[in-house]
Design an enzyme around this catalytic site. Structure first.
Site, short mmCIF file in Angstrom:
data_model
loop_
_atom_site.label_atom_id
_atom_site.label_comp_id
_atom_site.label_asym_id
_atom_site.label_seq_id
_atom_site.Cartn_x
_atom_site.Cartn_y
_atom_site.Cartn_z
N GLY A 1 8.68 4.98 -7.51
CA GLY A 1 7.83 4.35 -6.51
C GLY A 1 7.22 5.41 -5.60
O GLY A 1 7.35 6.61 -5.84
N GLN A 2 6.61 4.93 -4.52
CA GLN A 2 5.89 5.85 -3.64
C GLN A 2 6.84 6.91 -3.02
O GLN A 2 6.54 8.09 -3.04
CB GLN A 2 5.18 5.05 -2.54
N ASP B 1 19.22 -2.78 -13.96
CA ASP B 1 18.74 -3.70 -12.94
C ASP B 1 19.68 -3.63 -11.74
O ASP B 1 20.89 -3.87 -11.88
CB ASP B 1 18.73 -5.12 -13.54
N TYR C 1 9.48 -10.29 3.39
CA TYR C 1 9.91 -8.89 3.28
C TYR C 1 10.66 -8.48 4.55
O TYR C 1 11.77 -7.92 4.48
CB TYR C 1 8.66 -8.04 3.08
N LYS D 1 14.59 -7.40 5.20
CA LYS D 1 14.97 -6.11 5.81
C LYS D 1 15.91 -6.32 7.00
O LYS D 1 16.85 -5.55 7.19
CB LYS D 1 13.73 -5.31 6.20
C1 AKB Z 1 4.54 -2.37 3.49
O1 AKB Z 1 3.39 -2.32 3.95
O2 AKB Z 1 5.04 -3.39 3.00
C2 AKB Z 1 5.38 -1.10 3.55
C3 AKB Z 1 6.20 -1.05 4.80
C4 AKB Z 1 5.61 -0.70 6.09
O3 AKB Z 1 7.36 -1.32 4.73
N1 AKB Z 1 4.54 0.04 3.45
#
Ligand code: AKB
Length: 316
Positions: free
Chosen positions: A13-14, A52, A141, A145
């Site tokens: 990934g990045q 996985d 997301y 987190k």
């Molecule tokens: C996103 O934009 O989802 C990520 C982040 C800031 O966690 N780059």
């Protein structure tokens, strides 16, 4: 120095694409295991396993085979793709983390987990957002987190697990394109400026978010993992800051190198998530506890991005 065996999830990934070569340089290629899942670059040069992160049996077998001493758990769905696939985001982001928390709690392993500025939401202070404040994110997301950070802290408190994390801002890099995030525009604009001299931006021009050049992000990741455990006072994740700018300011910084650049603003549904995140974050806890400092500002980051992308596309 004790010899280290390192596992990196999300190695292509990045962040992983730049962190893995640094870890290989430091610890030797044979001591860094990349856990690939679906997209594995053909030219990857190093130890590779596939599996996985949500499968505890599969992951336990890897620990038996390699006896890892450090894990960098980077595999995660990002914010924009998470809104499209909320169930998958929950599954990968949290069940993946649980796998490693449970395996590592019974072993002598240092675990790194990638959190994000997405833990904040519209009720958090917008400017210079503190380390400890209201965490009421509105993206799935961000919710994963916050839950993940709390789990990390819980496993530290209850089991003594040495888990460390960073709330990454938007990361800007030229080796590997970002994918599926809300801050992707800050990378795309460079690629499109160089390739076409034109970019259609999916957030408004006055959108301001915390950002960081990837070299600084990799440096910070290694620094927090090198720090003395006593100095890690935050076992959720540290605010990790560097820059903060609007898209318009970024556009102007790029135009100094590419005067003909044209940018159109066509905000889409990602604007809502961008608006819910801080304009800037206070990372003084990271600076005080384990000496974090960034190197790149907007002009130097812009110069590096353009220089390296021109080279990458054979345009210099
Ligand atoms: C996103 O934009 O989802 C990520 C982040 C800031 O966690 N780059």
């Amino acid at each position: 120095m004790m010899s280290e065996k390192i596992l990196v999830t999300g190695p292509f990934g990045q962040i992983g694409s730049e962190l893995v070569p640094e870890l290989q340089k430091r610890y030797g290629k044979e001591n860094v295991v990349a856990l690939g899942h679906r997209h594995i670059p053909e030219d990857y040069d190093g130890v590779l396993e596939t599996g996985d992160v949500r499968n505890p049996e599969e992951m336990s077998k890897l620990f038996e085979k390699y006896e890892f001493t450090q894990v960098y758990h980077l595999a995660s769905l990002l914010s924009a793709v998470g809104e499209d696939k909320p169930e998958l985001a929950w599954d990968v982001n949290l069940n993946g983390l649980r796998t490693f928390l449970d395996i590592c709690k019974d072993r002598d392993v240092k675990l790194f987990w990638a959190s994000s500025i997405a833990v904040f939401g519209p009720t958090s202070p917008l400017d210079n957002t503190p380390q400890h404040t209201v965490l009421e994110p509105t993206s799935i997301y961000g919710i994963t987190k916050v839950a993940g950070e709390l789990l990390c802290q819980y496993y530290h408190e209850i089991y003594g697990l040495d888990v460390r994390g960073l709330r990454y801002p938007g990361l800007i890099s030229w080796k590997q394109e970002a994918g599926g995030g809300t801050t992707d525009y800050a990378v795309e604009i460079f690629y499109e400026a160089i390739k076409k001299g034109e970019y259609s931006c999916f957030v408004k021009e006055d959108t301001k978010l915390p950002m960081m050049y990837m070299d600084d992000a990799v440096k910070g990741t290694l620094m927090i993992m090198d720090a003395d455990p006593e100095d890690i006072k935050v076992r959720m994740s540290y605010n990790h800051g560097a820059l903060s700018f609007t898209v318009k300011e970024l556009e102007e910084a790029i135009r100094k190198h590419i005067p003909e650049l044209k940018v159109h603003y066509e905000p889409d549904k990602r604007q809502k998530t961008a608006d819910s995140w801080p304009d800037s974050i206070d990372d003084s806890a990271a600076r005080k506890d384990w000496g974090w400092e960034h190197k790149y500002d907007l002009p130097t980051m812009t110069e590096e991005m353009i220089k390296n992308l021109r080279k990458k596309f054979g345009m210099d």
